[in-house]
Design a protein around this motif. Structure first.
Motif, PDB file in Angstrom:
ATOM      1  N   SER A 180       0.812  -1.220   0.000  1.00  0.00           N
ATOM      2  CA  SER A 180       0.000   0.000   0.000  1.00  0.00           C
ATOM      3  C   SER A 180       0.840   1.261   0.000  1.00  0.00           C
ATOM      4  O   SER A 180       0.619   2.175  -0.798  1.00  0.00           O
ATOM      5  N   ILE A 181       1.836   1.320   0.883  1.00  0.00           N
ATOM      6  CA  ILE A 181       2.635   2.544   0.997  1.00  0.00           C
ATOM      7  C   ILE A 181       3.514   2.739  -0.228  1.00  0.00           C
ATOM      8  O   ILE A 181       3.605   3.838  -0.787  1.00  0.00           O
ATOM      9  N   PHE A 182       4.179   1.675  -0.655  1.00  0.00           N
ATOM     10  CA  PHE A 182       5.068   1.821  -1.800  1.00  0.00           C
ATOM     11  C   PHE A 182       4.280   2.081  -3.079  1.00  0.00           C
ATOM     12  O   PHE A 182       4.741   2.812  -3.958  1.00  0.00           O
ATOM     13  N   ALA A 183       3.089   1.489  -3.176  1.00  0.00           N
ATOM     14  CA  ALA A 183       2.271   1.729  -4.371  1.00  0.00           C
ATOM     15  C   ALA A 183       1.798   3.177  -4.422  1.00  0.00           C
ATOM     16  O   ALA A 183       1.943   3.859  -5.446  1.00  0.00           O
ATOM     17  N   SER A 184       1.234   3.681  -3.303  1.00  0.00           N
ATOM     18  CA  SER A 184       0.708   5.046  -3.307  1.00  0.00           C
ATOM     19  C   SER A 184       1.820   6.086  -3.412  1.00  0.00           C
ATOM     20  O   SER A 184       1.683   7.074  -4.143  1.00  0.00           O
ATOM     21  N   SER A 185       2.947   5.868  -2.713  1.00  0.00           N
ATOM     22  CA  SER A 185       4.060   6.809  -2.849  1.00  0.00           C
ATOM     23  C   SER A 185       4.692   6.704  -4.228  1.00  0.00           C
ATOM     24  O   SER A 185       5.188   7.689  -4.778  1.00  0.00           O
ATOM     25  N   GLY A 186       4.636   5.513  -4.819  1.00  0.00           N
ATOM     26  CA  GLY A 186       5.122   5.359  -6.191  1.00  0.00           C
ATOM     27  C   GLY A 186       4.259   6.120  -7.182  1.00  0.00           C
ATOM     28  O   GLY A 186       4.769   6.703  -8.147  1.00  0.00           O
ATOM     29  N   PHE A 187       2.940   6.134  -6.939  1.00  0.00           N
ATOM     30  CA  PHE A 187       2.049   6.931  -7.791  1.00  0.00           C
ATOM     31  C   PHE A 187       2.369   8.412  -7.670  1.00  0.00           C
ATOM     32  O   PHE A 187       2.282   9.162  -8.645  1.00  0.00           O
ATOM     33  N   LEU A 188       2.726   8.855  -6.452  1.00  0.00           N
ATOM     34  CA  LEU A 188       3.088  10.248  -6.258  1.00  0.00           C
ATOM     35  C   LEU A 188       4.340  10.579  -7.070  1.00  0.00           C
ATOM     36  O   LEU A 188       4.403  11.612  -7.747  1.00  0.00           O
ATOM     37  N   LEU A 189       5.331   9.696  -7.011  1.00  0.00           N
ATOM     38  CA  LEU A 189       6.547   9.883  -7.801  1.00  0.00           C
ATOM     39  C   LEU A 189       6.217   9.959  -9.283  1.00  0.00           C
ATOM     40  O   LEU A 189       6.678  10.866 -10.006  1.00  0.00           O
ATOM     41  N   GLN A 190       5.404   9.032  -9.753  1.00  0.00           N
ATOM     42  CA  GLN A 190       5.043   8.989 -11.156  1.00  0.00           C
ATOM     43  C   GLN A 190       4.258  10.229 -11.570  1.00  0.00           C
ATOM     44  O   GLN A 190       4.468  10.792 -12.651  1.00  0.00           O
ATOM     45  N   SER A 191       3.359  10.698 -10.680  1.00  0.00           N
ATOM     46  CA  SER A 191       2.546  11.879 -10.982  1.00  0.00           C
ATOM     47  C   SER A 191       3.418  13.122 -11.147  1.00  0.00           C
ATOM     48  O   SER A 191       3.241  13.899 -12.102  1.00  0.00           O
ATOM     49  N   VAL A 192       4.372  13.314 -10.228  1.00  0.00           N
ATOM     50  CA  VAL A 192       5.243  14.491 -10.299  1.00  0.00           C
ATOM     51  C   VAL A 192       6.090  14.466 -11.564  1.00  0.00           C
ATOM     52  O   VAL A 192       6.208  15.470 -12.286  1.00  0.00           O
ATOM     53  N   ILE A 193       6.677  13.308 -11.861  1.00  0.00           N
ATOM     54  CA  ILE A 193       7.556  13.211 -13.029  1.00  0.00           C
ATOM     55  C   ILE A 193       6.767  13.407 -14.321  1.00  0.00           C
ATOM     56  O   ILE A 193       7.218  14.088 -15.252  1.00  0.00           O
ATOM     57  N   GLU A 194       5.558  12.812 -14.399  1.00  0.00           N
ATOM     58  CA  GLU A 194       4.744  12.964 -15.610  1.00  0.00           C
ATOM     59  C   GLU A 194       4.371  14.426 -15.841  1.00  0.00           C
ATOM     60  O   GLU A 194       4.413  14.918 -16.982  1.00  0.00           O
ATOM     61  N   GLU A 195       4.016  15.133 -14.778  1.00  0.00           N
ATOM     62  CA  GLU A 195       3.642  16.537 -14.926  1.00  0.00           C
ATOM     63  C   GLU A 195       4.847  17.391 -15.313  1.00  0.00           C
ATOM     64  O   GLU A 195       4.705  18.396 -16.021  1.00  0.00           O
ATOM     65  N   LYS A 196       6.030  16.986 -14.876  1.00  0.00           N
ATOM     66  CA  LYS A 196       7.235  17.701 -15.294  1.00  0.00           C
ATOM     67  C   LYS A 196       7.552  17.414 -16.766  1.00  0.00           C
ATOM     68  O   LYS A 196       7.859  18.318 -17.548  1.00  0.00           O
ATOM     69  N   GLU A 197       7.468  16.121 -17.135  1.00  0.00           N
ATOM     70  CA  GLU A 197       7.809  15.735 -18.507  1.00  0.00           C
ATOM     71  C   GLU A 197       6.816  16.321 -19.506  1.00  0.00           C
ATOM     72  O   GLU A 197       7.190  16.702 -20.613  1.00  0.00           O
ATOM     73  N   ASN A 198       5.536  16.389 -19.117  1.00  0.00           N
ATOM     74  CA  ASN A 198       4.518  16.942 -20.009  1.00  0.00           C
ATOM     75  C   ASN A 198       4.473  18.473 -19.973  1.00  0.00           C
ATOM     76  O   ASN A 198       3.655  19.092 -20.665  1.00  0.00           O
ATOM     77  N   LYS A 199       5.300  19.058 -19.100  1.00  0.00           N
ATOM     78  CA  LYS A 199       5.432  20.517 -18.983  1.00  0.00           C
ATOM     79  C   LYS A 199       4.114  21.214 -18.621  1.00  0.00           C
ATOM     80  O   LYS A 199       3.822  22.312 -19.082  1.00  0.00           O
ATOM     81  N   ILE A 200       3.328  20.523 -17.783  1.00  0.00           N
ATOM     82  CA  ILE A 200       2.112  21.165 -17.288  1.00  0.00           C
ATOM     83  C   ILE A 200       2.307  21.637 -15.844  1.00  0.00           C
ATOM     84  O   ILE A 200       1.414  22.251 -15.264  1.00  0.00           O
ATOM     85  N   MET A 201       3.494  21.335 -15.287  1.00  0.00           N
ATOM     86  CA  MET A 201       3.764  21.730 -13.925  1.00  0.00           C
ATOM     87  C   MET A 201       3.745  23.253 -13.766  1.00  0.00           C
ATOM     88  O   MET A 201       3.209  23.784 -12.789  1.00  0.00           O
ATOM     89  N   GLU A 202       4.314  23.952 -14.741  1.00  0.00           N
ATOM     90  CA  GLU A 202       4.364  25.417 -14.642  1.00  0.00           C
ATOM     91  C   GLU A 202       2.966  26.020 -14.718  1.00  0.00           C
ATOM     92  O   GLU A 202       2.688  27.057 -14.105  1.00  0.00           O
ATOM     93  N   ILE A 203       2.047  25.341 -15.437  1.00  0.00           N
ATOM     94  CA  ILE A 203       0.656  25.816 -15.495  1.00  0.00           C
ATOM     95  C   ILE A 203      -0.009  25.647 -14.134  1.00  0.00           C
ATOM     96  O   ILE A 203      -0.734  26.536 -13.657  1.00  0.00           O
ATOM     97  N   ILE A 204       0.258  24.480 -13.513  1.00  0.00           N
ATOM     98  CA  ILE A 204      -0.338  24.219 -12.205  1.00  0.00           C
ATOM     99  C   ILE A 204       0.188  25.214 -11.173  1.00  0.00           C
ATOM    100  O   ILE A 204      -0.568  25.769 -10.368  1.00  0.00           O
ATOM    101  N   LEU A 205       1.509  25.463 -11.216  1.00  0.00           N
ATOM    102  CA  LEU A 205       2.123  26.358 -10.235  1.00  0.00           C
ATOM    103  C   LEU A 205       1.725  27.819 -10.429  1.00  0.00           C
ATOM    104  O   LEU A 205       1.951  28.641  -9.543  1.00  0.00           O
ATOM    105  N   SER A 206       1.152  28.120 -11.569  1.00  0.00           N
ATOM    106  CA  SER A 206       0.663  29.487 -11.763  1.00  0.00           C
ATOM    107  C   SER A 206      -0.648  29.727 -11.012  1.00  0.00           C
ATOM    108  O   SER A 206      -1.075  30.871 -10.841  1.00  0.00           O
ATOM    109  N   SER A 207      -1.289  28.627 -10.565  1.00  0.00           N
ATOM    110  CA  SER A 207      -2.574  28.744  -9.869  1.00  0.00           C
ATOM    111  C   SER A 207      -2.488  28.382  -8.391  1.00  0.00           C
ATOM    112  O   SER A 207      -3.307  28.841  -7.591  1.00  0.00           O
TER     113      SER A 207
END
Length: 395
Positions: A180-207
């Protein structure tokens, strides 16, 4: 509604629909159940339930049986074995009473059959050796102990313990915690990296601020981990309820104290906070998903370290290594629950472990938040160690 709550809700709803989450939550249990079912099926058709037709040669003159075929000529026994008239025969030598040695012959090699054959021969020998004894004495010789374990506290109140509770429960908690912990924290890792790679992080941080973003992701995916645990418990409850024998066994064998349950919840929540904060920092630093997974593996292995030494921790819970693992923040959630399941951990050790884990969770979250803030908008550039230290020092 606060922005971090919106982010938490979004992360929860998005990730609960992920194929990876559905596979880990439902696919793995079904896979293991299928493997077990296939194994039992092949065991069934493999002849393990087939009755063994056994013969014996008694060179002591002490043994007799109406259920087994008695031979006086070993050549005839060998011939019947090869002709499949019997499945096994055994020879009782003249010096059996002094040595206890028995020679067993079989027409096939099978470990499960060997265990069954040995038990059958053992009962045959005991029935003959104790034939002048009362039936209850014979039964006690065959099964000399039916034990119950109790632990006395200072007030003299007895709490019942069992081998199932002592050994199986901490291992089940460890596997549940790990998944449970490694799966959910792994999703967090994957979510952050995907948003960085897709370059939508700067859009999110503007809000939203980076604090709201990090808090929302941790809370949302933490709720996802708790949902996964709840699903596992519901599936287990359904399987137990449809099997009355299993329900009776669980009720009679499992004894979970309230303090142990409370400790498990505390370590689960704080352990998730530690690993989620680490994964958020790793996701912010990593430039690609593969790189992030490689870095995260180091921390995941550290967290699973107590599983590798579970036998030692359960058998020697008060040794130095077990105590050290229950104090170190990355290993204490699993190691301490193992120790609490098998021994009375001194109160000061438990308080120190919780305090260390709580302080570590706060510090790691602070460090990860600073790295998270400084590294989120870095694309294709991995910060150096010197830069990371600089980010950590900056308020």
């Amino acid at each position: 509604m606060k922005k971090w709550r919106i982010i938490a809700k979004h992360e929860y709803i998005t990730n609960i629909k992920r194929k990876e989450f559905l596979f880990v939550t439902f696919g793995l249990p079904l896979f293991f159940l299928a493997i077990m079912g296939i194994s039992f099926f092949f065991m069934g058709i493999g002849g393990h339930n087939e009755e063994n037709k056994m013969g014996y040669i008694d060179r002591t003159g002490l043994f007799d049986s109406s259920n087994l075929t008695k031979y006086t000529d070993e050549e005839l026994a060998r011939k019947d074995l090869l002709d499949n008239k019997i499945t096994n025969y055994f020879v009782i030598p003249e010096n059996y009473t002094a040595t206890g040695k028995i020679i067993i012959y079989s027409s096939r090699k099978n470990f499960a059959d060997n265990m069954k054959i040995k038990e059958q021969i053992n009962n045959f020998l005991l029935d003959n050796l104790l034939k002048n004894e009362p039936p209850d004495i014979i039964q006690r010789v065959k099964k000399p102990i039916d034990s119950e374990y109790f632990t006395l506290n200072e007030n003299g109140v007895k709490s019942e313990d069992s081998g199932f509770s002592i050994v199986i429960l901490p291992l089940l908690f460890s596997m549940l915690f790990t998944l449970s912990i490694f799966a959910s924290s792994g999703f967090l890792l994957q979510s952050v990296i995907e948003e960085k790679e897709n370059k939508i992080m700067e859009i999110i941080l503007s809000s939203v601020s980076h604090e709201d973003l990090l808090k929302g992701k941790i809370v949302g995916l933490g709720a996802l981990g708790l949902t996964q645990v709840l699903i596992y418990l519901v599936l287990a409850a359904v399987m137990i309820l449809i099997n009355p024998a299993a329900l009776f066994f669980i009720i009679s064998q499992i004894h979970i104290s309230i303090p142990l349950l409370a400790a498990g919840i505390i370590y689960f929540l704080m352990g998730y906070l530690v690993f989620a904060s680490i994964m958020a920092g790793v996701g912010a630093v990593a430039t690609t998903s593969r790189e992030g997974q490689q870095i995260a593996t180091i921390f995941s292995l550290a967290g699973a370290f107590p599983m590798m030494f579970s036998e030692f921790i359960i058998s020697s819970p008060n040794e130095g290594l077990a105590i050290a693992l229950s104090m170190f923040p990355l290993t204490s959630p699993i190691a301490m629950v193992m120790r609490l399941s098998v021994t009375d951990v001194p109160l000061y050790e438990l308080l120190i472990s919780i305090l260390v884990l709580a302080v570590s969770a706060y510090l790691i979250q602070e460090i990860s938040a600073r790295i998270f803030r400084a590294s989120l908008l870095m694309y294709g550039k991995k910060p150096t160690l010197k830069e990371l230290i600089k980010y950590v020092r900056q308020n």
